[in-house]
Design an enzyme around this catalytic site. Sequence first.
Site, PDB file in Angstrom:
ATOM      1  N   ASN A  67      14.274  23.554  14.400  1.00  0.00           N
ATOM      2  CA  ASN A  67      15.063  22.063  14.713  1.00  0.00           C
ATOM      3  C   ASN A  67      15.020  20.696  16.043  1.00  0.00           C
ATOM      4  O   ASN A  67      14.251  19.908  15.668  1.00  0.00           O
ATOM      5  CB  ASN A  67      15.978  22.299  14.608  1.00  0.00           C
ATOM      6  CG  ASN A  67      16.734  23.161  12.761  1.00  0.00           C
ATOM      7  OD1 ASN A  67      15.730  22.950  12.373  1.00  0.00           O
ATOM      8  ND2 ASN A  67      18.169  23.865  13.341  1.00  0.00           N
ATOM      9  N   HIS A  89      10.104 -24.405  -3.008  1.00  0.00           N
ATOM     10  CA  HIS A  89      10.143 -24.020  -4.985  1.00  0.00           C
ATOM     11  C   HIS A  89       8.940 -23.736  -5.185  1.00  0.00           C
ATOM     12  O   HIS A  89       8.691 -24.061  -6.557  1.00  0.00           O
ATOM     13  CB  HIS A  89      10.990 -24.688  -5.023  1.00  0.00           C
ATOM     14  CG  HIS A  89      12.629 -25.509  -4.727  1.00  0.00           C
ATOM     15  ND1 HIS A  89      13.684 -24.890  -5.014  1.00  0.00           N
ATOM     16  CD2 HIS A  89      12.993 -25.710  -3.649  1.00  0.00           C
ATOM     17  CE1 HIS A  89      14.651 -24.880  -3.967  1.00  0.00           C
ATOM     18  NE2 HIS A  89      14.261 -26.097  -3.290  1.00  0.00           N
ATOM     19  N   SER A 101     -14.638  -9.311 -12.321  1.00  0.00           N
ATOM     20  CA  SER A 101     -14.695  -8.768 -13.544  1.00  0.00           C
ATOM     21  C   SER A 101     -15.670  -8.000 -14.059  1.00  0.00           C
ATOM     22  O   SER A 101     -16.434  -8.329 -14.332  1.00  0.00           O
ATOM     23  CB  SER A 101     -13.656  -9.606 -14.336  1.00  0.00           C
ATOM     24  OG  SER A 101     -13.877  -9.386 -15.502  1.00  0.00           O
ATOM     25  N   LYS A 148     -15.329 -14.200 -12.785  1.00  0.00           N
ATOM     26  CA  LYS A 148     -14.147 -14.236 -11.926  1.00  0.00           C
ATOM     27  C   LYS A 148     -14.349 -13.896 -10.527  1.00  0.00           C
ATOM     28  O   LYS A 148     -15.289 -13.592 -10.648  1.00  0.00           O
ATOM     29  CB  LYS A 148     -13.324 -13.199 -12.643  1.00  0.00           C
ATOM     30  CG  LYS A 148     -12.662 -13.248 -13.926  1.00  0.00           C
ATOM     31  CD  LYS A 148     -11.046 -14.324 -13.557  1.00  0.00           C
ATOM     32  CE  LYS A 148     -10.153 -13.558 -13.221  1.00  0.00           C
ATOM     33  NZ  LYS A 148      -9.496 -12.819 -13.963  1.00  0.00           N
ATOM     34  N   ASN A 204     -11.495 -11.827  -8.255  1.00  0.00           N
ATOM     35  CA  ASN A 204     -10.189 -11.615  -8.408  1.00  0.00           C
ATOM     36  C   ASN A 204      -9.487 -11.440  -6.307  1.00  0.00           C
ATOM     37  O   ASN A 204     -10.372 -10.903  -5.300  1.00  0.00           O
ATOM     38  CB  ASN A 204     -10.079 -10.785  -9.167  1.00  0.00           C
ATOM     39  CG  ASN A 204     -10.195 -11.182 -10.585  1.00  0.00           C
ATOM     40  OD1 ASN A 204      -9.998 -12.038 -10.856  1.00  0.00           O
ATOM     41  ND2 ASN A 204     -11.001  -9.889 -10.740  1.00  0.00           N
ATOM     42  N   GLU A 250      -3.961  -8.563  -3.941  1.00  0.00           N
ATOM     43  CA  GLU A 250      -2.659  -8.323  -4.572  1.00  0.00           C
ATOM     44  C   GLU A 250      -2.449  -6.911  -4.118  1.00  0.00           C
ATOM     45  O   GLU A 250      -0.950  -6.430  -4.206  1.00  0.00           O
ATOM     46  CB  GLU A 250      -3.521  -8.010  -6.163  1.00  0.00           C
ATOM     47  CG  GLU A 250      -3.741  -9.275  -6.507  1.00  0.00           C
ATOM     48  CD  GLU A 250      -4.006  -9.508  -7.773  1.00  0.00           C
ATOM     49  OE1 GLU A 250      -4.489  -8.884  -8.475  1.00  0.00           O
ATOM     50  OE2 GLU A 250      -5.733  -9.579  -7.225  1.00  0.00           O
TER      51      GLU A 250
HETATM   52  N1  ARG Z   1       9.328  21.553   8.211  1.00  0.00           N
HETATM   53  C1  ARG Z   1      10.372  21.862   8.518  1.00  0.00           C
HETATM   54  C2  ARG Z   1      11.493  20.231   8.230  1.00  0.00           C
HETATM   55  O1  ARG Z   1       9.614  19.777   8.294  1.00  0.00           O
HETATM   56  C3  ARG Z   1      10.839  21.750  10.072  1.00  0.00           C
HETATM   57  C4  ARG Z   1      11.937  22.516  10.619  1.00  0.00           C
HETATM   58  C5  ARG Z   1      12.766  23.818   9.480  1.00  0.00           C
HETATM   59  N2  ARG Z   1      13.912  24.384   9.931  1.00  0.00           N
HETATM   60  C6  ARG Z   1      14.754  24.731   9.816  1.00  0.00           C
HETATM   61  N3  ARG Z   1      15.491  25.531   9.829  1.00  0.00           N
HETATM   62  N4  ARG Z   1      14.007  25.455   8.608  1.00  0.00           N
HETATM   63  O2  ARG Z   1      11.826  19.630   8.615  1.00  0.00           O
END
Ligand code: ARG
Length: 455
Positions: free
Chosen positions: A109, A155, A276, A282, A284, A289
Amino acid sequence: MRLWGGAFNEPSDQDLQRLNDSIGFDKRMAYQDIQGSIAYALAIAQAGVITAQDAERIVEGLKQVLIEFESGSFVLRPGDEDIHTAVERRLMELIGPLGGRLHTGRSRNDQVATDFRLWTMRAIDDLRAQIRAMQVALIEQAQAHIDWLMPGYTHLQPAQPITVGHWLMSFFWMLKRDDDRLEQARRRTAVSPLGSGALAGTPFAIDREALAEALGFAECSQNSLDAVSDRDFVAEVLFDCALLGTHLSRLAEDLIIYSNPAFGYVTLHDRYSTGSSLMPQKRNPDPMELARGKAGRLIGNLTGLLATLKGLPSAYNKDLQEDKEALFDSCDNLMALMPVLTAVIHSLKLNRDKMEAGLSQDMLATDMADYLVRKGVPFREAHHIVGRAVRLAAEQGVGLLSVPVQALQALCPLFEDDLSESLSFAASVAKRQATGGTAPQAVQRQIDLARRLLS
Ligand code: ARG
C-alpha cells in the site's frame, strides 16, 4: 502460490487472478519500484532492522533485477500479481531467502503509492517539456506574423480585425497556465508515503524524512491512513491533462476551421494532413481532429477516477488499482499528440491574402462608433447610430465604408469627410495598444514577456 498465500489452503481462482493482477500495466513502474526498494533497503539497515551487509546484497540483487527489466530479459511468472510482487519474487530467486527481509515494515500500500508518485513526477516533467516546445513554436510563428491582419471572431461570426500574432499568442497563455498547474501538482506529488506501512505506520525506527529525500521527494507524508489512499495527485494531474487537452482541442478547432477552403487562412503542411481514399482533392486535418477527439477521453479519465474515489472508506482499497491506467492513458495520449501539434504549428503556412480577404468592412463598425465617441457622442447612442448605418449598407448592398458620407450625416451630422481615412483595418488594430491588445506593439510586449518567462 502467491507471496501472501500462507493462510490459504487453495490457490486463487484463475479468473480472479486475471481480474486481480495489475502486472500487465504496472510493470511500467519497474524502475520506480526498484528505486524505491533500494532506498528502502538502505533505510531499514540504517534503522538497524537488517545489517549493512544484507542491505548491500539486497541492493545488488535489485540492481540485477533492474538490468533484467531494462534489457527486456525479465521473465514474468504466472504468480506475478503486480510489479511489487514480481520484483520481490525475482530478488529472492537471485539472492535467496535474504530477499525476504526487504519487505519488513513495508506494505504494497505504501509501496504502490510511492512508485506511482515517482512515476508521476517524471511524467509531469515530460509533459512540461512538451508544453514548452509548443510554446516556443507559437512564439516563433507569432513573431513572424506579428502584424498580419486577420478576422477576429466571437460566436464564430465576424467581429473585429486582429493580428495573426495576437491570435497565436492567445494559445501561449493557455499553455502557460497549464504549465503552472502541472508545476504546482508536482509539488503536491513530491510527498513520500514510504514508511506508512499498510495503514498504521511503521513500527521500525525508519528515518522517513531521509528516505523521502533519498528518493527525490520534497517531504514525507504526515498521516499514514491518508498517505496510503491519497490519490489527489492523480486526480489533479488528470485534471491538468484534461484542461491541457481542452486547450489543444480549441487550437485544433481553429485550425480545422481556418484550413477549410471556405476560409483558406492556413494550410497544413503535407506531412501533417491526410488524404481521402476516394476523393483525390481532399486534405484532411486528421491530427487536429485527433486532438479534438482525445480531449474527450482525457476528460473521461478524470471523471472516471473521481467516481472511483468518491465512495472509498478510509485507507487502501483495491479500487485504487484503477488509478494507474487512467493516468498512463492520459499521459501517453498527450505525449503522442503534442509533438505532432508542435510540428503542425512550426510548419503551418499562413495565407495572408485569404486572411485579408476574410476581413469585411462591417468589422469596423465598432471603430465607427468610437469615431463618434471621440466627437463627444455617448457610446450607447453611437452604437445605435452605427447600427442604423450597418442596416443602410445592407439595404444598399454595399460595404459599410462605401455608404456615402451624406447618407451617414442624415443619421448623425458629426460624420465628416475624414471618416473613411480614419477607418481601416490596420488603424483599427494599431489603436489597441493597451496591455493585452491586438496592436503589433502590444503583441511584441506579450512576446517579449513570454520569452522572459521561458528563459
Ligand atoms: N496492485 C495494487 C495497486 O495497484 C498494489 C497494492 C496492493 N495492495 C493490496 N493490499 N492488495 O493498487
